[in-house]
Design a protein around this motif. Structure first.
Motif, PDB file in Angstrom:
ATOM      1  N   CYS A  87       0.649  -1.082   0.140  1.00 24.88           N
ATOM      2  CA  CYS A  87      -0.063  -0.209   0.098  1.00 24.88           C
ATOM      3  C   CYS A  87       1.000   1.225   0.097  1.00 24.88           C
ATOM      4  CB  CYS A  87      -0.954  -0.159   1.127  1.00 24.88           C
ATOM      5  SG  CYS A  87      -2.155  -1.161   1.198  1.00 24.88           S
ATOM      6  N   CYS A 104      -1.310   2.837  -2.924  1.00 23.48           N
ATOM      7  CA  CYS A 104      -2.807   2.565  -2.500  1.00 23.48           C
ATOM      8  C   CYS A 104      -3.686   3.710  -2.249  1.00 23.48           C
ATOM      9  CB  CYS A 104      -2.933   1.531  -1.461  1.00 23.48           C
ATOM     10  SG  CYS A 104      -4.675   1.209  -0.791  1.00 23.48           S
ATOM     11  N   ILE A 127      -6.280   4.016  -0.645  1.00 23.08           N
ATOM     12  CA  ILE A 127      -6.741   3.990   0.665  1.00 23.08           C
ATOM     13  C   ILE A 127      -5.749   4.130   1.639  1.00 23.08           C
ATOM     14  CG2 ILE A 127      -8.139   2.484   2.222  1.00 23.08           C
ATOM     15  CD1 ILE A 127      -9.213   1.011  -0.030  1.00 23.08           C
ATOM     16  N   HIS A 128      -4.629   3.627   1.527  1.00 24.66           N
ATOM     17  CA  HIS A 128      -3.772   3.647   2.606  1.00 24.66           C
ATOM     18  C   HIS A 128      -2.263   4.422   2.272  1.00 24.66           C
ATOM     19  CE1 HIS A 128      -5.921  -0.067   3.141  1.00 24.66           C
ATOM     20  NE2 HIS A 128      -6.134   0.421   4.391  1.00 24.66           N
ATOM     21  N   HIS A 171      -3.761  -4.953   1.258  1.00 27.31           N
ATOM     22  CA  HIS A 171      -4.825  -4.935   2.031  1.00 27.31           C
ATOM     23  C   HIS A 171      -6.030  -5.895   1.765  1.00 27.31           C
ATOM     24  CE1 HIS A 171      -6.269  -1.602  -0.465  1.00 27.31           C
ATOM     25  NE2 HIS A 171      -7.381  -2.251  -0.482  1.00 27.31           N
TER      26      HIS A 171
HETATM   27 ZN    ZN Z   1      -4.184  -0.365   0.806  1.00 26.69          ZN
END
Ligand code: ZN
Length: 145
Positions: free
Chosen positions: A72, A77, A79-80, A122
């Motif tokens: 990530c 990523c 999201i992260h 993830h």
């Molecule tokens: Zn992630």
């Protein structure tokens, strides 16, 4: 302008980052285990055809499928993915290079007729294994066509 000296002053961060980069992610290990359990066989960390300095996490040579489990942090990523606040310009450039390199790798493999599957670290490894199995084995519809 950020020099490398500035970057390595944060020793704890750089050690953590380098450890993260090398270590197999939990998702990758779980994915490998699950695929193996399902009877799928593959090579781990094999050099890519035509790109000897780049490696795929998993390679299914027969089906011409390569699988990457992207970290990530290193692969940004949505999201992260975060750019560290310290030395942010240096990090942004480094991470953007990673993303560009991923895109280049994808294009190269697709050009050679391979299917490229990328998962985030993830993601649920069982769900990832479902996708890999379908692509590698082909769907029943494909087999009867
Ligand atoms: Zn992630």
């Amino acid at each position: 302008m950020v020099s490398d000296d500035d970057v390595v002053t944060d020793v704890a961060t750089s050690q953590r980052m380098s450890r993260q980069a090398r270590r197999d992610t939990a998702c990758e290990i779980a994915l490998r285990r699950e695929l193996h359990r399902r009877g799928l066989r593959f090579r781990v960390d094999a050099a890519l055809p035509g790109m000897p300095r780049r490696r795929a996490d998993l390679t299914f040579a027969g089906a011409k499928v390569v699988v990457f489990v992207d970290g990530c942090f290193w692969h940004c990523c949505p999201i992260h993915g975060t750019a560290p606040a310290a030395n942010s310009a240096w990090w942004r450039e480094k991470l953007e290079r990673n993303v560009a390199r991923d895109a280049e790798t994808n294009a190269h493999m697709i050009e050679l007729g391979w299917t490229v599957l990328r998962f985030w670290e993830h993601e649920d490894p069982i769900e990832a294994a479902d996708v890999v199995e379908i692509i590698v084995r082909g769907t029943p519809d494909d087999a009867s066509a």
